[in-house]
Write an enzyme that holds these catalytic residues in place. Structure first.
Site, short mmCIF file in Angstrom:
data_model
loop_
_atom_site.label_atom_id
_atom_site.label_comp_id
_atom_site.label_asym_id
_atom_site.label_seq_id
_atom_site.Cartn_x
_atom_site.Cartn_y
_atom_site.Cartn_z
CG ASP A 34 67.00 29.65 5.90
OD1 ASP A 34 67.34 30.30 5.48
OD2 ASP A 34 66.57 27.95 6.57
CG LEU A 35 60.58 31.27 1.20
CD1 LEU A 35 59.59 32.30 1.55
CD2 LEU A 35 60.22 30.47 0.81
#
Length: 564
Positions: free
Chosen positions: A412-413
């Site tokens: 994920d970011l």
């Protein structure tokens, strides 16, 4: 002054007349003004009572949590106050002292509901009576037993016939081999008789199967017509119940007259596609608040909605956290209600165009690269043209001759830590196969917000994307996909718990949902803007990976300690 307006002295100056109303669909934190009003209500909730006769402990029961909202308003005399509301009903009531009332026409609804509910309940009772009648249950049981017996008998017959067929095939081969190759006499009388006997046996097997199937059909006729007749009655009652329920729901929806800021009025159903509002439409906190403000000459200044109490069964809500207005119920409704106000565009969360962290290469050979991804850097470019900076973009620049998709998996970011990339298609396929077949051992470390009681465990519940609130994921035992995580507590300190996660599957946001959901740890990861409370960063880091090198066959492990 209206008793439902709570006066307060905001620490932030309210917007001037004509200033923009913050969008209720903001994905970021609500305005400072709305947050200050929400904090007043939250302090009251912590006191133990929503109203003199409604304790907040009701919200801690399973499925007891509730979305609350506050609307900061300017009174006609210029003073500032706020209104409060809850979604749906509270303690089985539409009206609770101090909170704004529902939108519907009470007299019209009072006329509709009793008769309509009696009819629907009567049909439901009729359906339940038919579905639990002794004759129906006995026929269902008999049909199931009969079906199982028929299947077993046919299976046994097929196995026996298959064995005989193989024997006949072997006998034919034997008879054919014993026939002289250049005999002028042809097939002997004995051989002809033997082959004929084999054909007769084959026809006999087919006849035996037809007889068994006919017997089964005759047996089914003793049950199926009676059961079909009862099932038709059951379906007819169910269809009638649905028709009555839909008709009642349409009439109830028409007790909601929705008003915009400019004074235009429309029926609720006219605001939704095909005239079918979802269940609970117009009963959320935001439309209640706006409708009350318009009806009493109060100018809306800012809005905030937050969850309070136990999480809903699907998860995705944390007590005290702020949330944007829902898209399925309020998406078509609020834009109309806000017509006549100057509304600011919704603020959408977006990654920074360029992440400040460096892409640290931990290992590199002719076949693969292992990197430490900083938090805030996308794994792959975003959809917006400005979001080109990513792990993939940087790797392509570093290895322009690489072939294949490069990244074997993603983070994920907001997650930092170990990522593996392959520099050729063959290596990529080998590594991805290891991930798919759960041959890669992964360890993550996180700080979660809360005290986790147990020392270790296993979380196993299905997940899927929330179609009405992407990209959030929710627990769904019917349509979700399996998600399994093992975990172990590493440390407890100052109301937080440091946990090691060992994911056995790789669902989107798996660790974040498994941490926050009551069926998991019930403690969201610190800094989780989607499933907990926003913070400086998401305290989740991929710290260890073990896999087999596709070319050397060696088992290799990479470790990268968390920066928190």
């Amino acid at each position: 002054m209206d008793a439902r307006v709570t006066l307060f002295e905001p620490r932030t100056s309210p917007p001037e007349e004509g200033g923009s109303f913050p969008s209720p669909f903001d994905e970021l934190e609500p305005s400072t003004l709305a947050r200050q009003a929400a904090e007043v209500l939250q302090a009251e909730l912590r006191s133990g009572h929503l109203a003199p006769d409604v304790p907040t402990s009701l919200l801690e029961n399973p499925e007891g949590g509730k979305m609350f909202g506050v609307l900061v308003v300017r009174l006609p005399d210029g003073r500032i106050g706020f209104l409060r509301a809850f979604s749906g009903m509270l303690a089985g009531r539409w009206d609770v002292e101090g909170f704004v009332p529902p939108l519907f026409d009470r007299e019209a609804r009072a006329h509709l509901e009793p008769t309509g509910e009696v009819t629907v309940k009567a049909l439901l009772a009729r359906y339940e009576a038919l579905s639990t009648a002794p004759e129906f249950l006995e026929l269902r049981t008999a049909q199931a037993a009969q079906s199982a017996r028929h299947t077993a008998e046919l299976s046994a017959l097929r196995e026996r016939h298959e064995a005989k067929r193989k024997q006949r095939h072997a006998r034919r081969d034997e008879l054919t081999r014993n026939q002289p190759a250049h005999s002028g006499e042809g097939v002997s009388t004995e051989q002809r008789a033997a082959l004929h006997a084999l054909d007769q046996e084959s026809r006999g097997d087919k006849a035996e199967r037809r007889r068994l199937e006919a017997t089964h059909a005759e047996e089914r006729q003793r049950i199926e017509p009676k059961l079909a007749r009862l099932e038709r009655r059951l379906r007819a009652v169910e269809r009638l119940r649905h028709m009555v329920s839909r008709a009642l729901m349409r009439r109830i929806h028409d007790t909601y007259a929705i008003t915009s800021a400019r004074g235009e009025r429309r029926l609720l159903r006219t605001l939704y596609e095909r005239g079918q509002p979802p269940s609970g439409a117009a009963d959320c906190a935001a439309p209640k608040l706006l409708a009350y403000a318009y009806a009493h000459g109060l100018r809306p200044l800012a809005l905030a909605e937050f969850w309070w109490g136990s999480a809903p069964p699907a998860g995705g809500r944390v007590s005290g956290a702020y949330y944007a207005a829902c898209r399925d119920k309020c998406g078509p409704l609020l834009p109309f209600m806000l017509e006549g106000l100057q509304v600011a565009p919704p603020r959408i969360f977006s990654p920074p165009p360029s992440a400040p962290g460096a892409l640290t290469v931990l290992f590199e050979d002719p076949w693969l690269v292992v990197i430490n991804k900083p938090h805030g850097l996308l794994s792959v470019p975003g959809r917006e043209e400005s979001l080109t900076d990513s792990v993939l973009t940087r790797l392509k620049a570093r290895h322009p001759q690489a072939t294949g998709p490069l990244l074997v998996h993603r983070l994920d970011l907001d997650t930092s830590g170990l990522l593996v990339a392959a520099l050729d298609s063959r290596t990529h396929a080998s590594l991805q196969s290891q991930f798919v077949h759960r041959e890669v051992r992964k360890r993550y470390v996180a700080w979660v917000d809360g005290h986790v009681r147990e020392d270790q465990g296993r979380i196993d519940f299905p997940m899927r994307v929330d179609l009405n609130d992407r990209p959030r994921q929710i627990h769904d035992p019917v349509h979700g996909k399996s998600a399994v995580t093992e975990w172990r507590v590493l440390e407890r300190r100052e109301g937080r718990t440091r946990v090691a996660f060992f994911p056995l599957t790789g669902r989107t946001h798996q660790l974040r949902v498994h941490a926050s959901h009551p069926l998991g740890l019930g403690a969201p990861i610190v800094g989780d803007r989607l499933y907990g409370r926003d913070g400086e960063r998401l305290m989740l880091h991929a710290e260890s990976l073990t896999f087999q090198h596709p070319r050397t066959g060696e088992s290799i492990t990479f470790d990268c300690p968390a920066p928190f």
